[in-house]
Motif scaffolding. Structure first.
Motif, PDB file in Angstrom:
ATOM      1  N   VAL A  73       0.841  -1.188   0.000  1.00 60.79           N
ATOM      2  CA  VAL A  73       0.000   0.000   0.000  1.00 60.79           C
ATOM      3  C   VAL A  73       0.878   1.241   0.000  1.00 60.79           C
ATOM      4  O   VAL A  73       0.562   2.247  -0.645  1.00 60.79           O
ATOM      5  CB  VAL A  73      -0.925  -0.026   1.223  1.00 60.79           C
ATOM      6  N   ALA A  74       1.970   1.133   0.741  1.00 60.50           N
ATOM      7  CA  ALA A  74       2.853   2.295   0.807  1.00 60.50           C
ATOM      8  C   ALA A  74       3.358   2.652  -0.581  1.00 60.50           C
ATOM      9  O   ALA A  74       3.433   3.831  -0.939  1.00 60.50           O
ATOM     10  CB  ALA A  74       4.027   2.006   1.743  1.00 60.50           C
ATOM     11  N   VAL A  75       3.664   1.615  -1.381  1.00 58.21           N
ATOM     12  CA  VAL A  75       4.119   1.906  -2.743  1.00 58.21           C
ATOM     13  C   VAL A  75       3.058   2.704  -3.487  1.00 58.21           C
ATOM     14  O   VAL A  75       3.340   3.705  -4.141  1.00 58.21           O
ATOM     15  CB  VAL A  75       4.435   0.587  -3.487  1.00 58.21           C
ATOM     16  N   ALA A  76       1.813   2.261  -3.350  1.00 56.88           N
ATOM     17  CA  ALA A  76       0.732   2.964  -4.035  1.00 56.88           C
ATOM     18  C   ALA A  76       0.653   4.413  -3.572  1.00 56.88           C
ATOM     19  O   ALA A  76       0.587   5.349  -4.380  1.00 56.88           O
ATOM     20  CB  ALA A  76      -0.598   2.246  -3.771  1.00 56.88           C
ATOM     21  N   LEU A  77       0.679   4.581  -2.270  1.00 55.12           N
ATOM     22  CA  LEU A  77       0.532   5.937  -1.745  1.00 55.12           C
ATOM     23  C   LEU A  77       1.721   6.807  -2.129  1.00 55.12           C
ATOM     24  O   LEU A  77       1.559   7.973  -2.503  1.00 55.12           O
ATOM     25  CB  LEU A  77       0.397   5.889  -0.224  1.00 55.12           C
ATOM     26  N   VAL A  78       2.899   6.205  -2.013  1.00 53.74           N
ATOM     27  CA  VAL A  78       4.081   7.009  -2.347  1.00 53.74           C
ATOM     28  C   VAL A  78       4.052   7.389  -3.821  1.00 53.74           C
ATOM     29  O   VAL A  78       4.382   8.522  -4.189  1.00 53.74           O
ATOM     30  CB  VAL A  78       5.362   6.245  -1.987  1.00 53.74           C
ATOM     31  N   ALA A  79       3.599   6.454  -4.648  1.00 54.65           N
ATOM     32  CA  ALA A  79       3.492   6.787  -6.070  1.00 54.65           C
ATOM     33  C   ALA A  79       2.589   8.007  -6.251  1.00 54.65           C
ATOM     34  O   ALA A  79       2.896   8.926  -7.015  1.00 54.65           O
ATOM     35  CB  ALA A  79       2.935   5.594  -6.840  1.00 54.65           C
ATOM     36  N   LEU A  80       1.493   7.993  -5.528  1.00 53.35           N
ATOM     37  CA  LEU A  80       0.587   9.135  -5.634  1.00 53.35           C
ATOM     38  C   LEU A  80       1.254  10.412  -5.157  1.00 53.35           C
ATOM     39  O   LEU A  80       1.167  11.471  -5.794  1.00 53.35           O
ATOM     40  CB  LEU A  80      -0.679   8.876  -4.818  1.00 53.35           C
ATOM     41  N   VAL A  81       1.929  10.305  -4.014  1.00 52.24           N
ATOM     42  CA  VAL A  81       2.569  11.497  -3.459  1.00 52.24           C
ATOM     43  C   VAL A  81       3.629  12.024  -4.419  1.00 52.24           C
ATOM     44  O   VAL A  81       3.753  13.232  -4.633  1.00 52.24           O
ATOM     45  CB  VAL A  81       3.156  11.175  -2.076  1.00 52.24           C
ATOM     46  N   VAL A  82       4.353  11.086  -5.012  1.00 48.37           N
ATOM     47  CA  VAL A  82       5.365  11.523  -5.971  1.00 48.37           C
ATOM     48  C   VAL A  82       4.712  12.261  -7.130  1.00 48.37           C
ATOM     49  O   VAL A  82       5.185  13.322  -7.556  1.00 48.37           O
ATOM     50  CB  VAL A  82       6.179  10.310  -6.478  1.00 48.37           C
ATOM     51  N   MET A  83       3.597  11.713  -7.587  1.00 44.87           N
ATOM     52  CA  MET A  83       2.911  12.394  -8.689  1.00 44.87           C
ATOM     53  C   MET A  83       2.428  13.766  -8.246  1.00 44.87           C
ATOM     54  O   MET A  83       2.506  14.747  -8.988  1.00 44.87           O
ATOM     55  CB  MET A  83       1.731  11.547  -9.160  1.00 44.87           C
ATOM     56  N   ILE A  84       1.915  13.811  -7.036  1.00 51.74           N
ATOM     57  CA  ILE A  84       1.412  15.089  -6.528  1.00 51.74           C
ATOM     58  C   ILE A  84       2.515  16.128  -6.565  1.00 51.74           C
ATOM     59  O   ILE A  84       2.340  17.247  -7.059  1.00 51.74           O
ATOM     60  CB  ILE A  84       0.888  14.903  -5.088  1.00 51.74           C
ATOM     61  N   LEU A  85       3.672  15.734  -6.061  1.00 49.44           N
ATOM     62  CA  LEU A  85       4.741  16.722  -5.973  1.00 49.44           C
ATOM     63  C   LEU A  85       5.355  16.986  -7.337  1.00 49.44           C
ATOM     64  O   LEU A  85       5.627  18.127  -7.704  1.00 49.44           O
ATOM     65  CB  LEU A  85       5.803  16.235  -4.987  1.00 49.44           C
ATOM     66  N   ALA A  86       5.546  15.910  -8.106  1.00 52.26           N
ATOM     67  CA  ALA A  86       6.218  16.093  -9.395  1.00 52.26           C
ATOM     68  C   ALA A  86       5.426  17.036 -10.277  1.00 52.26           C
ATOM     69  O   ALA A  86       5.964  18.010 -10.824  1.00 52.26           O
ATOM     70  CB  ALA A  86       6.388  14.747 -10.076  1.00 52.26           C
ATOM     71  N   PHE A  87       4.133  16.780 -10.385  1.00 53.72           N
ATOM     72  CA  PHE A  87       3.337  17.646 -11.236  1.00 53.72           C
ATOM     73  C   PHE A  87       3.071  18.992 -10.591  1.00 53.72           C
ATOM     74  O   PHE A  87       2.686  19.936 -11.263  1.00 53.72           O
ATOM     75  CB  PHE A  87       2.023  16.962 -11.619  1.00 53.72           C
ATOM     76  N   GLY A  88       3.271  19.048  -9.290  1.00 54.00           N
ATOM     77  CA  GLY A  88       3.131  20.344  -8.640  1.00 54.00           C
ATOM     78  C   GLY A  88       4.320  21.232  -8.904  1.00 54.00           C
ATOM     79  O   GLY A  88       4.200  22.456  -9.016  1.00 54.00           O
ATOM     80  N   ILE A  89       5.468  20.611  -8.983  1.00 51.51           N
ATOM     81  CA  ILE A  89       6.672  21.413  -9.171  1.00 51.51           C
ATOM     82  C   ILE A  89       6.944  21.636 -10.653  1.00 51.51           C
ATOM     83  O   ILE A  89       7.344  22.714 -11.071  1.00 51.51           O
ATOM     84  CB  ILE A  89       7.866  20.717  -8.488  1.00 51.51           C
ATOM     85  N   TYR A  90       6.689  20.598 -11.416  1.00 49.22           N
ATOM     86  CA  TYR A  90       7.026  20.709 -12.827  1.00 49.22           C
ATOM     87  C   TYR A  90       5.844  20.244 -13.663  1.00 49.22           C
ATOM     88  O   TYR A  90       5.794  19.112 -14.162  1.00 49.22           O
ATOM     89  CB  TYR A  90       8.267  19.864 -13.128  1.00 49.22           C
ATOM     90  N   PRO A  91       4.837  21.089 -13.804  1.00 44.99           N
ATOM     91  CA  PRO A  91       3.598  20.669 -14.477  1.00 44.99           C
ATOM     92  C   PRO A  91       3.702  20.671 -15.994  1.00 44.99           C
ATOM     93  O   PRO A  91       2.752  20.342 -16.668  1.00 44.99           O
ATOM     94  CB  PRO A  91       2.585  21.705 -14.016  1.00 44.99           C
ATOM     95  N   LYS A  92       4.830  21.051 -16.497  1.00 47.37           N
ATOM     96  CA  LYS A  92       4.936  21.260 -17.937  1.00 47.37           C
ATOM     97  C   LYS A  92       4.539  20.063 -18.795  1.00 47.37           C
ATOM     98  O   LYS A  92       3.786  20.218 -19.767  1.00 47.37           O
ATOM     99  CB  LYS A  92       6.368  21.673 -18.268  1.00 47.37           C
ATOM    100  N   PRO A  93       4.986  18.847 -18.444  1.00 44.86           N
ATOM    101  CA  PRO A  93       4.614  17.720 -19.319  1.00 44.86           C
ATOM    102  C   PRO A  93       3.110  17.598 -19.468  1.00 44.86           C
ATOM    103  O   PRO A  93       2.585  17.392 -20.561  1.00 44.86           O
ATOM    104  CB  PRO A  93       5.193  16.509 -18.585  1.00 44.86           C
ATOM    105  N   MET A  94       2.427  17.749 -18.346  1.00 46.39           N
ATOM    106  CA  MET A  94       0.986  17.605 -18.384  1.00 46.39           C
ATOM    107  C   MET A  94       0.370  18.702 -19.233  1.00 46.39           C
ATOM    108  O   MET A  94      -0.553  18.475 -20.012  1.00 46.39           O
ATOM    109  CB  MET A  94       0.479  17.677 -16.957  1.00 46.39           C
ATOM    110  N   LEU A  95       0.902  19.903 -19.089  1.00 48.36           N
ATOM    111  CA  LEU A  95       0.378  21.007 -19.877  1.00 48.36           C
ATOM    112  C   LEU A  95       0.641  20.780 -21.358  1.00 48.36           C
ATOM    113  O   LEU A  95      -0.166  21.154 -22.213  1.00 48.36           O
ATOM    114  CB  LEU A  95       1.031  22.316 -19.450  1.00 48.36           C
ATOM    115  N   GLN A  96       1.754  20.142 -21.635  1.00 45.07           N
ATOM    116  CA  GLN A  96       2.076  19.914 -23.043  1.00 45.07           C
ATOM    117  C   GLN A  96       1.162  18.887 -23.682  1.00 45.07           C
ATOM    118  O   GLN A  96       0.780  19.011 -24.833  1.00 45.07           O
ATOM    119  CB  GLN A  96       3.526  19.476 -23.182  1.00 45.07           C
ATOM    120  N   PHE A  97       0.797  17.865 -22.882  1.00 47.79           N
ATOM    121  CA  PHE A  97      -0.153  16.875 -23.393  1.00 47.79           C
ATOM    122  C   PHE A  97      -1.362  17.565 -23.972  1.00 47.79           C
ATOM    123  O   PHE A  97      -1.815  17.282 -25.063  1.00 47.79           O
ATOM    124  CB  PHE A  97      -0.664  15.993 -22.256  1.00 47.79           C
TER     125      PHE A  97
END
Lengths: 636, 462, 111, 477, 165
Positions: free
Chosen positions: D439-463
């Protein structure tokens, strides 16, 4: 190595690193290690900041552009840092005071278990990171990131002892009130994006003064000021700050005295060009600042919790700073931020030392006579008290004087009110001092004598005391020496534009030297009298059982502003929420939706009665339908 | 034509079988074989010349549409015999005669889908109806069956009277019994005649407000025969209905569209809303058949190629799903919704296929039921958005239908076994493997056609 | 005779039949009323047959026009006979079970 | 062909899972991971690649074809689906469901339906998948849900079914107005309608989407459904399924009715904003943690919908980013809630408390997710909400201010929730273990996504950028 | 008024009168008898219209066979006395009114057609057995054969239902 200033990202990164290490490995690190890491990264930041400061002092300002944070169509919000006079000064204050407080904390928080100890330092590092982001950002969005970040850290640190729900409530209150301000900030950012098409400081100020309508600027500045109100605890959003004293004392010193709460001042100083173009806002700022200064000072007069006194004092001093900003004394306000950072941090840490010694007793009525147990604390606290009271030549005197003189120039009434506040400050500070250190010890248990704090705590006190004494000399007024105001000349590039704009429309006469001398002498004299009065009055303090006067009760109850908010905003809002939940939602909308289902069932019950089982009825209905159909079709 | 002739012959054969063969299973087998013969002969006719050439004046003319409907109904018939054979055997003693009647009904169906003359329509409808009166009353000692038979008979004859009055008036106006002759200059005689015809046909397909016989008769008749008349006969009646107005409705134009719209609206409302409160699944299915008729009426509302496709699909979807449900229902000890409690635990296969059928009836995508409704509504909508309220109403009614169909699903899957203490849901008779596989095949067919309805529709054109 | 006299008469008889179906509760009488309705239709058809015959004669065309209606009547009678046999059988069956032919006596199927 | 794998893999895995017995769990995880892998491969392709479109004939006679397309908009939502399902399966790994094979089978079928909805560029196909996603959810809620599950999921089903039927009428009607009588997205956008028809069918479509999102006042099914569903299903419902409505707005409603969307935008936006404030205020009064999150979701979705109708570039970009972010964040919240519920069986916040001491890791992760939920800077939601508020401000400043109040209220109830569940003194009777590694892997994956896209949202914006360009150019004619 | 007309009116009056008597008589046996009278009157009409075959068939099949069957059944059930229990006034009135309305509506609907005369006795021989028989077995042989299916099923039905078990 093209430009070392491009490596400005190192400064916030170091605390972030500390945060990550302490945060992720908090179960594995020993206290020494985590405390060490926590302090070391700040020290490193401080040294870097110092280097940058020197660079800036030599005239190298720099805007470091790292990557596009958000880039949509024409809009682009870069993730960029700006290293200039103002930010480098704040960097020094933040990392410098921050470092001292980290060191102090290693001793102060030592009774916590290792994971919680590490958690504490993680939060503290995170705070420093956010604060650095706030001051280093080259645009309002990066500033906003830091802005919310510090709010978060404040929340986390106030609620550090999360088992106590009062503390949690205080933390929540702080965060929510900050959020109200943040909304103002956000709206201002949107407005700026619309009006200026950019949120870069450089980009915005470049267009000023220009064709932008004043109404927009007034709106933007007012919205920004709402943000400042929240963060810097001004009326009407100040009530969170005294409650924030629930956090550990070093936190109060760092966040709720020295750094975070001055973010509002930093922001307005940063936007001085905008504000200079909006005289209406300036007046509002000045009036709010003044009102806050006085209101908080009156409350501080009757508080018994040592940290509460200091908290209200902070609110009051922040009011002064806004008064300064409001009358155009940008340098003065920043100067006061700096000196206040030193002496208020000193006072809080001193208070922390006392609390530490008194086994977490915070009620001054149970102090008294601590002078002999805590000599270093006593001495440094005295310096702090004198500095805040404005006794020359301590730093508080210079900075406060600068604000007050500008206020006098703007409107003598501001000055009168300001002096009244200063007198109250002197009174409650020496009430605190006297009740704590003088007289006889009124502690509960006399078996265990209070003892002086360890070196880790006293050394920062001494350093801060030295700063509180000496910092004032950075801003010696014209009155004493020509061109001796080092800070003014240093910050000149920042405020130049704003000040020149203000000069273009305001006709404030700077008071003549004679008047200034007279004002100075008078105020200092009054302050000294008040100090002696306070010492006399409270050196024989005993816990009285009598009923205090109505006015005193009012002050003790903090003008009942919290209760007012509770009754006017919080409770009605909750009640409204309850109303929506039970009445509109459950018995309104949901009932209507379910009602459709019920209606169908009801009609089903009724309709099946048509199916009477009686052939005669069936045929009758058929025939009637037949008649009707023929009627309709033929004669329609 | 193969169907009419062979069905008549096979009916007689069945009558003799009853005399000669005593083993009931063999009788059922022969019936099934007979239906297969019919199926094949009809299939043959779909692509080749019929075995029996009738004279020009025979007043019967097969169309692809009619043959396709026959084909579907014959397939349904085979499935019907496989699924219900054992239950027909327990209704009464005259098993072979029941089958004979069923074959006679098929003869009527053959006529109803290919007549060109009102006389043939009348005969076809009667040949379909009279055996049904008998089948309804075949459970002779059961008062419900008696009552149903009597009601059905009286009301059926009454509607026959109305139909004949209509035919007479049409004849008066046109001088001919040809269906095509209805497509002439309108006179009052003709209008009233057509109206009466329309009403009597509405009665046969149980459209409101001429539907009242349906719930009582379906409820009262032996379940095995209810399944037969609720599905196969009903679709045949629809085919006859459509066939009747195929050439003539267009000129009857707007006014009639309003009339049909009102009938559709009434039918949908009555069928769906009344079904909501039913406690017996059998009776619920009766009301559901009214509701489904409402949707099928859209074909009349629209009258274009799409509506013909719609009727084909709807007929198939409705037959398969309703037959399947009745097949499951007839195995149940208790016909109420509670009787289905926990079926998913005890009989996962039955529950699974029932779910598919219920979803199909509710018109959920991935099942044929969706496309059948889709084609109907689409055909009707292609005539323009004038009666938008009708479509909204239809959709709301479809949503209501979900309510009662899903009650069965809920009972099967989400309620514990045996709602009433002491009684556990069990089947009256165990299911045979053939029974299970047949149901499974039907369910798969529903899904397959739900994914690709053109597998069926292409027969209309190639 | 003018054709609409026949029409009216057929309508009257038809309506009387309908009224009988509506008002009576004896299954046999109801059935008889239905027979009455059928007969009114027969009358009407024969009248129309003559009408169209007259028309055809007037137009100088096929002298067999109108035969089909009379044959239709014949078929109606055939069907009616068949119905009667089945219907009476049903009524008798019901009578055997409940000794009553009141259509409302059996009232188990409703709602 | 590759594109259809996104649907086929979960579909086949789902069908297989019904017969897989105890292996269903692994099959589900494997299938979803495989889908995610295909998704990743597809994302790496250039935007104009032919692999991003797929067409096969389906119903020739009515010109409905099995056409799929993966454009910027679809990338966001399909990526969310592809990423979220493995995380959900991972997070519920320790749970033991009755008839687990059915549970996982249905979950996978839902996934297939969702993928189909996000990929279909044929209106009828879209509707098909729209329902396909709904049916398994109904069964999931009804079978594995809470006490009132049957009634609640039934209400949910009928409610959304009514909406989708309205949409179906709209689709069919528009079909007859298209120039070439086809269901393809392109022809549908070219349908010629009178103003009156537009007004009618705009609302037909809107109601369908509004119920799914849900928008006030069509939302009452939602808190009940979220509360009563098994939490894994709630994750799908709230994380991905509500995006169907928003996706529908962008993909279908706005392009199909450009004029009417502009004309009706104020009404819709006001509805959204009223709903946001309404839901936020109600959320403050909830004592059940699941209902709280449910109402919070209404508020967040309301903002996205309002932004979509503000119809400017900023708002679109924000909304699309938020489509993803909201999914990530709310799934994270549900995972934590599920952890608590599975261990204690309690969802009333007052009965919890002090869990931070017992499960510190869980507390930390929840706090991060909760902060993302209130759109703190440097979390993914900030980027989206910032842009959306900005776009809304551009459309009408007062709307942005009014909507902004909800972010204050969001802080109130979210922090209140954290406080009541994790802080304070612990209830000693409660046995709560900290998160297990899976479960921790799942949650950490989410947290990583939260922070990654929070700090560097560009890829998502480019999509989404390219798609939005075409969308805005289409709408601002 | 020639004889045909007199006969027409007479037969019509008898038919309508006895039809009313059919539905109003309490004793079912009377109803049957009145119905037979009605049928005879209708047969009279057939003869007036030169449809002798139908007239004969009507008397033989209907009045003769069918009505006797009715009578037989009534006797069998011993229903020859007033058997109808308490009447439902509401149904009675509404039934009568509905029937009346239906009559009015239909007559109203059908009256506006241009009145055409039809020939009476002796005009045209289409109603004669020869003609009808020829047409029946030439053009109508298929329906004729099919009606055998109808009879077969009715027969089977009578056996199934009527046979005592």
């Amino acid at each position: 190595m093209t430009n070392f200033l491009h490596y400005a990202w190192l400064i916030p990164s170091l605390p972030l690193l500390g945060f990550l290490i302490n945060g992720l490995l908090r179960n594995k690190l020993s206290k020494t290690v985590s405390g060490g890491i926590g302090s070391a990264v700040i020290l490193a930041s401080f040294l870097l900041s110092l280097y940058f400061f020197v660079q800036v002092k030599n005239g190298n300002t720099y805007t470091a552009h790292y990557f596009d944070f958000i880039s949509v169509g024409q809009f682009s919000i870069p993730f960029a840092f700006q290293i200039d006079q103002l930010s480098s000064l704040f960097l020094l204050i933040i990392t410098g005071v921050g470092f001292l407080i980290h060191v102090y904390s290693t001793a102060y928080m030592h009774h916590e278990t290792a994971p919680h100890f590490a958690r504490y330092f993680a939060y503290l590092n995170l705070f420093v990171f956010s604060m650095l982001l706030l001051v280093m950002g080259a645009n309002y969005v990066v500033m906003f990131m830091g802005w919310e970040g510090v709010g978060l850290c404040s929340y986390l640190l106030i609620g550090y002892w999360f088992k106590n729900n009062d503390y949690n409530n205080a933390a929540k209150k702080a965060f929510v009130m900050n959020r109200i301000g943040d909304l103002g900030f956000l709206v201002a950012v949107f407005w700026m994006m619309q009006v200026f098409g950019t949120v870069d400081y450089a980009g915005v100020f470049k267009q000023l003064p220009g064709s932008i309508p004043t109404s927009a600027i007034v709106g933007i500045t007012l919205c920004l000021f709402v943000g400042a109100m929240g963060k810097s605890a001004q009326i009407p959003l100040y009530t969170w700050l005294p409650d924030a004293m629930a956090g550990p004392t070093p936190v109060s010193a760092l966040i709720h005295a020295a750094t975070m709460v001055t973010a509002g001042i930093y922001m307005i100083a940063r936007s001085n060009v905008l504000y200079a173009l909006a005289p209406t806002t300036m007046t509002v700022v000045a009036l709010v600042g003044l009102a806050t200064a006085l209101l908080a000072a009156t409350i501080a007069l009757r508080q018994n919790d040592i940290k509460k006194v200091l908290a209200y004092s902070t609110v009051s001093q922040l009011g002064y700073m806004f008064l300064g900003l409001g009358v155009g004394a940008f340098t003065g306000a920043v100067f006061h931020v700096m000196t206040h950072a030193f002496f208020k941090a000193l006072l809080f840490l001193g208070a922390g030392s006392v609390i530490h010694a008194m086994h977490h007793e915070q009620d001054m009525r149970h102090y008294g006579g601590l002078k002999k147990y805590l000599p270093i604390t006593h001495f440094t606290m005295l310096i702090g008290c004198l500095a805040i009271a404005g006794i020359p030549p301590l730093s508080g005197f210079f900075s406060k004087d600068e604000i007050l003189i500008h206020a006098f120039a703007a409107n003598p009434l501001y000055y009168v009110a300001g002096i009244a506040g200063a007198l109250m400050t002197a009174f409650y500070m020496f009430r605190l001092y006297t009740m704590t250190f003088l007289g006889s010890h009124r502690g509960h248990n006399h078996d265990e004598k209070p003892h002086e704090s360890p070196l880790a705590m006293t050394v920062p006190l001494m350093v801060l005391a030295a700063l509180a004494v000496g910092a004032g000399f950075l801003g010696i007024p014209e009155l004493f020496a020509h061109q001796a105001h080092l800070l003014q000349s240093f910050l000149h590039p920042i405020f130049e534009k704003g000040e020149s704009i203000m000069a273009s429309y305001s006709h404030h006469q700077h008071p003549s030297h004679n008047v200034e001398w007279a004002l100075l002498a008078g105020s200092v004299g009054l302050i000294v009298i008040v100090i002696f009065f306070a010492i006399r009055k409270f050196s024989k303090f005993t816990i009285s059982t009598g009923q205090p006067s109505k006015f005193a009760q009012l002050l003790e109850g903090k003008w009942y502003v919290d209760e007012l908010y509770d009754a006017v905003i919080v409770k009605p809002l909750l009640r409204f929420g309850g109303f929506l939940n039970t009445v509109i939602e459950k018995s309104g909308i949901d009932k209507a939706v379910n009602g459709i289902g019920k209606f169908v069932q009801y009609s089903s019950r009724q309709m099946r009665l048509l199916q009477s089982g009686n052939v005669g009825n069936y045929v009758l209905i058929m025939v009637v339908a037949l008649i009707i159909i023929i009627r309709i079709i033929l004669y329609n | 034509m193969n169907l009419v002739v062979l069905a008549g012959i096979l009916g007689v054969v069945m009558m003799f079988t009853g005399l000669l063969v005593k083993q009931l299973r063999v009788v059922s087998g022969i019936a099934a074989a007979g239906l297969c013969v019919l199926f094949i002969s009809n299939l043959w006719e779909l692509y080749h010349a019929p075995f029996f050439t009738l004279p020009e004046s025979s007043m019967l003319a097969t169309t692809r549409f009619g043959l396709l409907i026959n084909q579907i109904l014959l397939l349904a018939g085979i499935l019907y015999v496989v699924l219900f054979g054992r239950h027909i055997q327990v209704v009464g003693k005259h098993v072979a005669d029941y089958y004979a009647l069923i074959f006679f009904v098929y003869a009527g169906i053959g006529i109803s889908t290919s007549y060109t003359n009102l006389l043939m329509l009348f005969l076809g409808i009667e040949i379909m109806s009279i055996p049904l009166y008998i089948l309804t009353g075949s459970d002779k000692r059961n008062l419900k069956s008696n009552e149903a038979a009597l009601k059905y008979f009286l009301m059926g004859s009454f509607s026959t009277g109305i139909m004949l009055m209509g035919i007479a008036l049409i004849y008066g106006a046109t001088g001919s019994f040809n269906v095509a002759s209805m497509n002439t200059q309108l006179s009052f005689n003709l209008i009233v005649g057509i109206l009466l015809l329309l009403i009597s046909m509405s009665f046969k397909v149980s459209a409101a407000p001429f539907h009242f016989w349906t719930p009582d008769v379906y409820d009262g008749a032996p379940t095995a025969f209810t399944a037969f008349m609720a599905t196969i006969v009903k679709v045949a009646a629809f085919a006859a209905f459509i066939h009747l107005f195929e050439g003539s409705f267009e000129m009857l134009n707007r006014k009639w569209q309003l009339l049909i719209a009102i009938i559709i609206a009434c039918t949908l409302l009555v069928g769906n809303i009344t079904a909501v409160f039913q406690q017996s699944v059998k009776r619920m299915l009766a009301y559901s058949s009214i509701a489904q008729a409402g949707f099928m009426m859209f074909a009349l509302f629209a009258f274009n190629d799409a509506s013909r496709e719609g009727i084909v699909l709807y007929g198939a979807a409705y037959c398969l799903a309703t037959l399947g449900l009745f097949a499951v229902l007839i195995k149940m000890e208790d016909y109420t919704f509670d009787g289905f409690n926990g079926l998913a635990k005890s009989q996962p296969l039955l529950a699974g296929v029932s779910t598919v059928f219920l979803l199909s009836l509710a018109g959920i995508p991935l099942t044929l039921g969706f496309f059948s409704k889709y084609y109907m509504v689409s055909a009707a909508l292609s005539t323009g958005g004038k009666y938008l309220w009708l479509f909204v109403l239809a959709m709301l009614c479809a949503a209501i239908s979900v309510y009662y169909y899903f009650r069965v699903i809920q009972a099967m899957y989400f309620k514990p076994l045996g709602g009433v203490p002491g009684t556990s849901t069990s089947l009256t008779t165990s299911t045979t493997r053939a029974f299970n596989y047949t149901l499974l095949v039907m369910a798969l067919l529903v899904i397959l056609l739900g994914l690709q309805p053109q597998l069926l529709l292409q027969f209309l054109y190639f | 005779m003018p054709i609409h006299y026949y029409i009216y008469q057929a309508c009257v008889l038809f309506s009387i039949g309908v009224a009988g179906v509506l008002t009576r509760r004896n299954a046999i009488i109801i059935f008889m009323c239905i027979e009455l309705m059928l007969n009114s239709v027969n009358l009407l058809l024969v009248a129309f047959s003559k009408l169209h015959y007259a028309r055809a004669v007037a137009a100088g065309a096929a002298p067999t026009t109108g035969t089909e209606a009379q044959l239709f009547v014949f078929f109606i009678m055939v069907v009616a006979a068949a119905e009667v046999s089945v219907g009476l059988a049903i009524i008798v069956m019901m009578y055997r079970n409940v000794h009553n032919v009141d259509i409302n006596f059996l009232n188990r199927l409703k709602h | 062909m590759l594109l259809s794998l996104l649907i086929l893999i979960p579909l086949l895995a789902g069908l297989a899972a019904f017969f897989a017995g105890n292996q269903a769990k692994a099959l589900a995880l494997g299938g979803s991971l495989l889908t995610a892998a295909v998704m990743g491969y597809l994302l790496s392709m250039p935007a104009q690649s032919a692999a991003l479109e797929f067409s096969a004939s389906w119903l020739g006679s009515i010109r409905a074809n099995f056409t799929l397309g993966l454009d910027g908009l679809g990338k966001v939502t399909t990526l969310l689906t592809a990423v979220a399902f493995p995380i959900i399966f991972l997070s519920i790994w320790p749970n033991n469901y009755r008839d687990a094979h059915q549970f996982y089978g249905l979950m996978l079928l839902t996934m297939a339906g969702l993928m189909g909805v996000f990929l279909a560029t044929d209106a009828l196909l879209f509707y098909f998948f729209w329902e396909l996603a709904l049916i398994p959810t109904y069964f999931l809620c009804s079978k594995w849900g809470g006490e009132r599950r049957i009634a609640v999921s039934f209400k949910f089903f009928i409610y959304t079914f009514v909406g989708s039927l309205m949409m179906l009428i709209g689709i069919i009607y528009l079909y007859y107005k298209t120039p070439d009588q086809s269901f393809s997205w392109k022809s549908m956008t070219q349908a010629v309608l009178t103003a009156k028809e537009q007004a009618f069918f705009f609302w037909f479509f809107f109601v369908a989407f509004a119920i799914k999102m849900p928008i006030f006042p069509f939302h009452t099914w939602q808190p009940d459904a979220y509360e009563q569903s098994p939490t894994a299903t709630t994750m799908v419902l709230s994380g991905i399924m509500v995006k169907m409505g928003l996706f529908g707005v962008v993909r279908w409603l706005l392009p199909l009715f450009p004029d009417m969307s502009t004309k009706m935008a104020p009404i819709v936006i006001v509805l959204c904003i009223v709903g946001m404030l309404y839901a936020s205020l109600i959320a403050m009064r909830q004592s059940n943690i699941k209902r709280l999150v449910a109402y919070s979701s209404i508020a967040h979705i309301g903002l996205i919908c309002a932004a979509l109708f503000a119809q400017n570039e900023l708002a679109f970009n924000g909304a699309l980013i938020q489509l993803f972010s909201h999914g990530v964040n709310i799934i994270g919240l549900w995972i934590v809630i599920d952890l608590i519920e599975q261990q204690t069986g309690i969802t009333k916040m007052d009965d919890l408390g002090g869990l931070a001491q017992k499960a510190p890791t869980m507390a930390v992760l929840l706090v991060v997710i909760a902060l993302a939920n209130i759109a703190l800077p440097l979390t993914n939601a900030f980027v989206g909400e910032f842009l959306m508020f900005n776009g809304l401000f551009k459309y009408q400043p007062w709307y942005a201010v009014a909507a902004g109040i909800s972010i204050i209220l969001a802080a109130v109830y979210t922090l209140g929730m954290i406080q009541k569940v994790f802080y304070g003194t612990s209830q000693n009777a409660l046995v709560v273990k900290d998160v297990k590694p899976g479960v921790a892997v799942a949650l950490v994956a989410l947290v990583v996504m939260i922070l990654a896209f929070g700090i560097y949202p560009k890829p998502m914006l480019q999509f989404s950028g390219h798609h939005i360009d075409s969308l805005t150019s289409m709408l601002v004619k | 008024m020639n004889l045909t007309q007199v006969l027409f009116w007479l037969l019509s009056a008898v038919a309508v009168f006895s039809a009313i008597m059919v539905i109003t008589r309490k004793n079912p046996v009377f109803s049957v008898l009145y119905l037979i009278i009605t049928f005879f009157a209708i047969s009279g009409h057939y003869i007036l219209m030169n449809a002798q075959f139908l007239a004969i068939v009507n008397i033989i099949v209907y009045a003769g066979a069918i009505m006797v069957l009715f009578l037989f059944v009534l006797m069998l059930m011993n229903l020859n006395k007033e058997s109808e229990p308490q009447k439902n006034k509401y149904m009675l009135w509404s039934g009568a009114i509905a029937g009346g309305m239906l009559m009015l509506v239909m007559i109203h609907a059908l009256q506006t057609d241009v009145p055409e005369k039809i020939n009476s006795i002796g005009a045209g021989d289409i109603g004669l057995i020869k003609n009808l028989g020829l047409t029946l077995f030439r053009d109508y042989v298929v329906p004729f054969e099919l009606s055998s299916i109808l009879f077969l099923s009715a027969m089977v039905g009578a056996v199934i239902i009527g046979k005592k078990e």
